[in-house]
Design an enzyme around this catalytic site. Sequence first.
Site, PDB file in Angstrom:
ATOM      1  N   GLY A  46      -3.907  97.119  15.578  1.00  9.45           N
ATOM      2  CA  GLY A  46      -2.944  98.210  15.459  1.00  9.45           C
ATOM      3  C   GLY A  46      -2.645  98.594  14.192  1.00  9.45           C
ATOM      4  CD  GLN A  51       0.198  99.066   8.875  1.00  9.27           C
ATOM      5  OE1 GLN A  51       0.226  99.468   9.940  1.00  9.27           O
ATOM      6  NE2 GLN A  51      -0.050  97.937   8.471  1.00  9.27           N
ATOM      7  CB  CYS A  92       0.516  92.896   8.243  1.00 10.21           C
ATOM      8  SG  CYS A  92       1.054  94.460   7.995  1.00 10.21           S
ATOM      9  CG  LEU A  93      -4.716  95.931   9.141  1.00  8.98           C
ATOM     10  CD1 LEU A  93      -5.191  97.354   9.915  1.00  8.98           C
ATOM     11  CD2 LEU A  93      -5.828  95.051   9.079  1.00  8.98           C
ATOM     12  CG  HIS A 134       2.918  94.007  13.417  1.00  8.46           C
ATOM     13  ND1 HIS A 134       3.187  92.793  12.741  1.00  8.46           N
ATOM     14  CD2 HIS A 134       2.487  94.795  12.478  1.00  8.46           C
ATOM     15  CE1 HIS A 134       2.507  93.061  11.645  1.00  8.46           C
ATOM     16  NE2 HIS A 134       2.199  94.317  11.438  1.00  8.46           N
ATOM     17  CD  GLU A 135       0.961  98.125  14.278  1.00  8.19           C
ATOM     18  OE1 GLU A 135       0.165  97.280  14.216  1.00  8.19           O
ATOM     19  OE2 GLU A 135       1.412  98.735  13.214  1.00  8.19           O
ATOM     20  CG  HIS A 138       4.231  98.457  10.157  1.00 10.23           C
ATOM     21  ND1 HIS A 138       4.229  98.007   8.599  1.00 10.23           N
ATOM     22  CD2 HIS A 138       3.329  97.721  10.682  1.00 10.23           C
ATOM     23  CE1 HIS A 138       3.398  97.157   8.671  1.00 10.23           C
ATOM     24  NE2 HIS A 138       2.769  97.022   9.889  1.00 10.23           N
TER      25      HIS A 138
HETATM   26  O1  K2U Z   1       0.059  96.451  11.690  1.00  6.10           O
HETATM   27  C1  K2U Z   1      -0.907  95.913  11.312  1.00  6.10           C
HETATM   28  O2  K2U Z   1      -0.964  95.825  10.028  1.00  6.10           O
HETATM   29  C2  K2U Z   1      -2.054  95.895  12.233  1.00  6.10           C
HETATM   30  C3  K2U Z   1      -1.905  94.186  12.839  1.00  6.10           C
HETATM   31  C4  K2U Z   1      -1.162  94.293  14.023  1.00  6.10           C
HETATM   32  C5  K2U Z   1      -0.895  93.133  14.684  1.00  6.10           C
HETATM   33  C6  K2U Z   1      -0.274  92.214  13.999  1.00  6.10           C
HETATM   34  C7  K2U Z   1       0.145  90.909  14.649  1.00  6.10           C
HETATM   35  C8  K2U Z   1      -0.268  90.703  16.001  1.00  6.10           C
HETATM   36  C9  K2U Z   1      -1.243  91.580  16.459  1.00  6.10           C
HETATM   37  C10 K2U Z   1      -1.418  92.860  15.893  1.00  6.10           C
HETATM   38  C11 K2U Z   1      -3.426  93.643  12.465  1.00  6.10           C
HETATM   39  O3  K2U Z   1      -4.049  94.159  13.651  1.00  6.10           O
HETATM   40  S1  K2U Z   1      -3.399  92.300  11.814  1.00  6.10           S
HETATM   41  C12 K2U Z   1      -4.901  91.611  12.452  1.00  6.10           C
HETATM   42  C13 K2U Z   1      -4.460  90.497  13.568  1.00  6.10           C
HETATM   43  C14 K2U Z   1      -4.773  90.750  15.013  1.00  6.10           C
HETATM   44  C15 K2U Z   1      -4.387  89.934  15.800  1.00  6.10           C
HETATM   45  C16 K2U Z   1      -3.494  88.520  15.442  1.00  6.10           C
HETATM   46  C17 K2U Z   1      -3.065  88.575  14.108  1.00  6.10           C
HETATM   47  C18 K2U Z   1      -3.626  89.589  13.340  1.00  6.10           C
HETATM   48 ZN    ZN Z   2       1.286  95.467  10.059  1.00  5.83          ZN
END
Ligand code: K2U
Ligand code: ZN
Length: 170
Positions: A46, A51, A92-93, A134-135, A138
């Site tokens: 995501g 971001q 989180c990225l 989560h998004e 943001h």
């Molecule tokens: O928003 C972001 O930084 C993207 C995250 C989104 C996300 C956060 C938590 C759970 C699911 C998606 C990134 O994709 S972080 C990578 C990731 C992927 C799955 C689970 C945990 C972290």
């Molecule tokens: Zn994030």
Amino acid sequence: MARLPILRYPDPRLHTVARPVAAVDARIRQLVDDMLETMYGADGVGLAATQVDVHERVIVMDTSEQHDHPIVLINPEIVARSAEMRLAEEGCLSVPQIYDKVERHAQVTVRATGRDGEVFEMEADGLAAICVQHEMDHLLGKVFVEYLSSLKRDRIRTKMLKKSREEQRG
Ligand code: K2U
Ligand code: ZN
């Protein structure tokens, strides 16, 4: 298409509240394409426009097994939430290599406009439900570390600042 730089916590720009998208035009479609390239390039599932320092209500996500099912959410709103909550690990990225548990609604229904300009509704559960919440945070200027204790958050802040300084030194 272009990979965009991702803001790193505790960059204050991550706490900007995004404004609604006025029109799904060529600029927004280019932003969506660049956000998808950026998300896939960073192995994310995501990404919110916040971001990449664009403060408009745009989210991209792809929680599919093969990473071949992109979802574009423009002006998203959560229209239904389950009573059931789930505690799950998040990352989180914008906060690289940091993972911790956050409690979220197990299922949500999202109404949004797609890249084609058409309004649609999406029911999400599992990882997709976590990701979209989560998004959406943001877009409100909220980073998942804000759900953690102040002790954990301060340690993460120190670690991220150190990491950014080291990277700037090269
Ligand atoms: O928003 C972001 O930084 C993207 C995250 C989104 C996300 C956060 C938590 C759970 C699911 C998606 C990134 O994709 S972080 C990578 C990731 C992927 C799955 C689970 C945990 C972290
Ligand atoms: Zn994030």
